[in-house]
Design a protein around this motif. Structure first.
Motif, PDB file in Angstrom:
ATOM      1  N   ARG A   1      -4.632   2.142  -1.695  1.00  0.00           N
ATOM      2  CA  ARG A   1      -5.666   1.534  -0.859  1.00  0.00           C
ATOM      3  C   ARG A   1      -6.950   2.349  -0.971  1.00  0.00           C
TER       4      ARG A   1
ATOM      5  N   ARG B   1       0.847  -1.196   0.000  1.00  0.00           N
ATOM      6  CA  ARG B   1       0.000   0.000   0.000  1.00  0.00           C
ATOM      7  C   ARG B   1       0.884   1.247   0.000  1.00  0.00           C
TER       8      ARG B   1
ATOM      9  N   ARG C   1      -2.325   5.460   1.419  1.00  0.00           N
ATOM     10  CA  ARG C   1      -3.389   5.103   2.358  1.00  0.00           C
ATOM     11  C   ARG C   1      -4.194   6.339   2.741  1.00  0.00           C
TER      12      ARG C   1
END
Length: 321
Positions: A207, A132, A135
């Motif tokens: 994400r 990721r 985020r």
């Protein structure tokens, strides 16, 4: 189940493992996005939906999806056993040459699955981690606590732990078979799998927000995950207890020297405050050390009992045999 899929079952190229707990709101979106991607890969595949004791309409929705999706396989656990246990059940029952685990909330995009498979085959990799890199959809609190978690794990467990890698990953069949040989205990796969040392690669992605429903990892579960991770992969808490014991010994000796000096000079004091502080301090240290020892003893006790972490009530694949 169609005859076409029956002939392919013996040579499944890709298994998708999806641990599910009370995801009735997310399931339609999951199927809508996941199935076209897998069908477009042109590979024989299976999707293992592991129902971790759901209490909402999830089991019924899974049955409805299965009537029109031959490759969907439902594995139902007898009770709610936790995310990692459900993931273990799916991994152990998968049959694909490659196995990809993904959550049902679609925060990890299924669109990168073909890229994972291509990278694994092109570079001869046994593991491909989903990393990721963005985020921003998570809350500030979750981003900060996640950063602390991965920093702490890399310091305690080892630098082999990839930062920002959750449970969205590809595993080859040799990795899965290795995991199946390990003791049947609660596993922390984001630490266990990197420790195996198989050749690995990375696919980065942004994400996304949860597609529907509520998170199944509230703060208290995040804290438990961090605590289990530390005690499962590091003896640092025991060393901390030892260090605190040594520090307490130094403090105790200092108090002893002070007490003897005061007594020798005839300047004795009632000493109630210092006495209470000393008793509370050493009592707290002792309880902390006993607590750390208790956690590790509890893990030994659990390992000796050798009880399974999950029980499978039903596997639709076995019903077709």
């Amino acid at each position: 189940m169609s005859a076409v899929y029956d002939t392919r079952r013996q040579s499944i190229a890709l298994s998708i493992v999806v641990p599910i707990f009370n995801e009735e709101e997310a399931l339609p979106a999951l199927a809508e996005r996941l199935r076209p991607i897998l069908d477009g890969c042109g590979e024989p595949y299976e999707v293992l939906a592991v129902d971790d004791g759901s209490t909402d309409r999830t089991p019924r929705l899974l049955e409805d999806l299965r009537t029109a999706w031959d490759q969907l396989r439902i594995v139902t656990l007898r009770r709610n056993s936790g995310h990692q246990a459900a993931l273990t059940a799916g991994l152990h029952r998968s049959r694909g040459a490659y196995v990809i685990s993904i959550d049902a909330d679609l925060q990890d995009p299924p669109e990168v699955i073909p890229d994972m498979l291509t990278l694994a085959r092109a570079d001869g990799l046994d593991i491909v981690y989903g990393i990721r890199v963005d985020r921003s959809t998570d809350t500030g609190f979750k981003r900060r606590t996640a950063a602390v978690y991965y920093w702490l794990m890399r310091r305690l467990a080892g630098s082999f732990v990839p930062a920002q890698a959750g449970d969205f990953r590809l595993l080859s069949r040799p990795v899965v078979e290795t995991l199946k040989t390990l003791p049947d205990q609660q596993q922390i796969y984001r630490l266990l799998i990197p420790s195996l040392g198989f050749p690995s690669g990375r696919i980065t992605y942004q994400r996304a927000e949860r597609v529907a429903g509520t998170t199944k990892y509230p703060v208290h579960k995040m804290v438990l995950l961090a605590f289990d991770s530390i005690t499962s992969f590091s003896a640092a808490p025991l060393r901390l207890a030892t260090a605190m014991g040594a520090f307490s010994l130094v403090v105790c000796l200092a108090f002893l020297v002070w007490a003897l000096t005061v007594y020798a000079t005839g300047r004795t004091l009632p000493g109630w405050t210092s006495l209470i502080i000393t008793v509370l301090f050493f009592g707290a240290v002792q309880l902390f050390c006993l607590g750390m020892l208790g956690e590790y003893v509890a893990r030994i006790y659990t390992a000796v009992q050798a009880r399974p972490t999950y029980g499978v009530a039903r596997d639709t694949d076995e019903e077709q045999q």
